[in-house]
Write a protein that holds these residues in place. Sequence first.
Motif, PDB file in Angstrom:
ATOM      1  N   ASN A   1      29.889   6.739   3.559  1.00 10.28           N
ATOM      2  CA  ASN A   1      29.743   7.234   4.932  1.00 10.28           C
ATOM      3  C   ASN A   1      28.970   8.548   4.891  1.00 10.28           C
ATOM      4  O   ASN A   1      29.329   9.451   4.116  1.00 10.28           O
TER       5      ASN A   1
ATOM      6  N   PRO B   1      34.197  14.849  10.772  1.00  8.11           N
ATOM      7  CA  PRO B   1      35.443  14.103  10.972  1.00  8.11           C
ATOM      8  C   PRO B   1      36.261  14.080   9.681  1.00  8.11           C
ATOM      9  O   PRO B   1      35.720  13.902   8.590  1.00  8.11           O
TER      10      PRO B   1
ATOM     11  N   LEU C   1      40.421   9.080  10.934  1.00  9.31           N
ATOM     12  CA  LEU C   1      39.882   8.007  11.773  1.00  9.31           C
ATOM     13  C   LEU C   1      39.951   8.371  13.252  1.00  9.31           C
ATOM     14  O   LEU C   1      39.070   7.999  14.035  1.00  9.31           O
TER      15      LEU C   1
ATOM     16  N   ASP D   1      39.439  11.203  14.518  1.00  9.70           N
ATOM     17  CA  ASP D   1      38.320  12.096  14.833  1.00  9.70           C
ATOM     18  C   ASP D   1      37.054  11.336  15.235  1.00  9.70           C
ATOM     19  O   ASP D   1      36.165  11.895  15.888  1.00  9.70           O
ATOM     20  N   LEU D   2      36.970  10.055  14.847  1.00 10.71           N
ATOM     21  CA  LEU D   2      35.757   9.281  15.115  1.00 10.71           C
ATOM     22  C   LEU D   2      35.533   9.029  16.606  1.00 10.71           C
ATOM     23  O   LEU D   2      34.422   8.669  17.017  1.00 10.71           O
TER      24      LEU D   2
ATOM     25  N   HIS E   1      32.614  10.953  17.924  1.00  7.05           N
ATOM     26  CA  HIS E   1      31.364  10.831  17.164  1.00  7.05           C
ATOM     27  C   HIS E   1      30.591   9.569  17.552  1.00  7.05           C
ATOM     28  O   HIS E   1      31.124   8.671  18.213  1.00  7.05           O
TER      29      HIS E   1
ATOM     30  N   LEU F   1      28.132   6.354  16.003  1.00 10.51           N
ATOM     31  CA  LEU F   1      27.804   5.565  14.818  1.00 10.51           C
ATOM     32  C   LEU F   1      26.400   4.994  14.985  1.00 10.51           C
ATOM     33  O   LEU F   1      26.017   4.567  16.078  1.00 10.51           O
TER      34      LEU F   1
ATOM     35  N   PHE G   1      32.943   1.055  12.869  1.00  9.91           N
ATOM     36  CA  PHE G   1      33.165   1.749  11.601  1.00  9.91           C
ATOM     37  C   PHE G   1      34.179   0.936  10.797  1.00  9.91           C
ATOM     38  O   PHE G   1      35.331   0.774  11.196  1.00  9.91           O
TER      39      PHE G   1
ATOM     40  N   MET H   1      33.195   2.121  17.737  1.00 12.41           N
ATOM     41  CA  MET H   1      32.582   3.423  17.943  1.00 12.41           C
ATOM     42  C   MET H   1      31.338   3.286  18.800  1.00 12.41           C
ATOM     43  O   MET H   1      30.581   2.317  18.657  1.00 12.41           O
TER      44      MET H   1
ATOM     45  N   ILE I   1      26.560   8.816  12.537  1.00 12.60           N
ATOM     46  CA  ILE I   1      27.163   8.547  11.231  1.00 12.60           C
ATOM     47  C   ILE I   1      26.608   7.238  10.683  1.00 12.60           C
ATOM     48  O   ILE I   1      26.448   6.256  11.410  1.00 12.60           O
TER      49      ILE I   1
END
Length: 299
Positions: free
Chosen positions: A164, A177, A180, A182-183, A186, A188, A202, A215, A237
């Motif tokens: 990642n 992050p 998980l 925290d994603l 964010h 992707l 993710f 995500m 990410i």
Amino acid sequence: MNRVEAMSLFVRVAELQSFTAAALSLGLPKSSASQAVSQLEAHLKVQLLYRTTRRVQLTHDGQAYYERCREVLAELDELDSMFSQTSELTGALRVDMPVSLARNFLVPRLPEFLGKHPGLDIELSCTDRRVDVVAEGFDCVVRVGALSDSALMSRPLGLMRMGNYASPAYLTRHGEPKTLDDLTHHHLIHYALHLGARPFGFEYRDGDEYKVVDMPGRITVNNTEAFSSAALAGLGILQSPRTGNRHHVAEGRLVEILPQYEAEPLPMSLIYPRRRHQARRVRAFMDWVAEIITRDYLD
């Protein structure tokens, strides 16, 4: 022109989709190529090619004849090599592999292989799409991911571990992050061979199984080069093989994040047509590819 020479010429016309290009590649006048194929069609009493002013395309009968021609020519090549007084490999190889693998790893090493075999020529296709190995006349293909075509032979090379990543600029804007949960804050970078398909989220390992966190993403790409470029540009990410990102991490362009959450590794294989006899040049190339990938490319 004898039957074997005519078959060889027909194969080149079919692969290059051009009488002119096929004749040029074999050092023949265009009229010879057209005449040879016409004589084959007259002998077989079938139409092998559709001819237009712009391109040449195989008919249904032509496709079947093309596949058998390649098998017969490979067997003749193998037969000749059994009684050859030299170990030199000659002829052309048609191969396909992912863009990033070719550009960053295999092509820079090709001088090593071709230097040992000066009688070989290589036609290299670099694409992320799933080519039709038989219909498009490939001798072998390096493929990443699950295999589904049972009509082909396969040679496993190993597994590509996933990582990642995000750019320093992206992490400065959004924070790094740690979990998980925290994603949810964010983006992707999504990858899809066919644009418009439902994006994959993710992926991570949870015990003995792999799960997915949905995500959002602001960009979806269908090319591995664009995939890594999007991450380098700070668009989100990236989940991709470690082998393709080692140099970016070493040079500070990407940062590895969430190392405890790895996606499922991707199998890498050599696939090739199912034939009774395989030309020595194909075996030699596949042995070379297998050796350097397993030794130097895979983690």
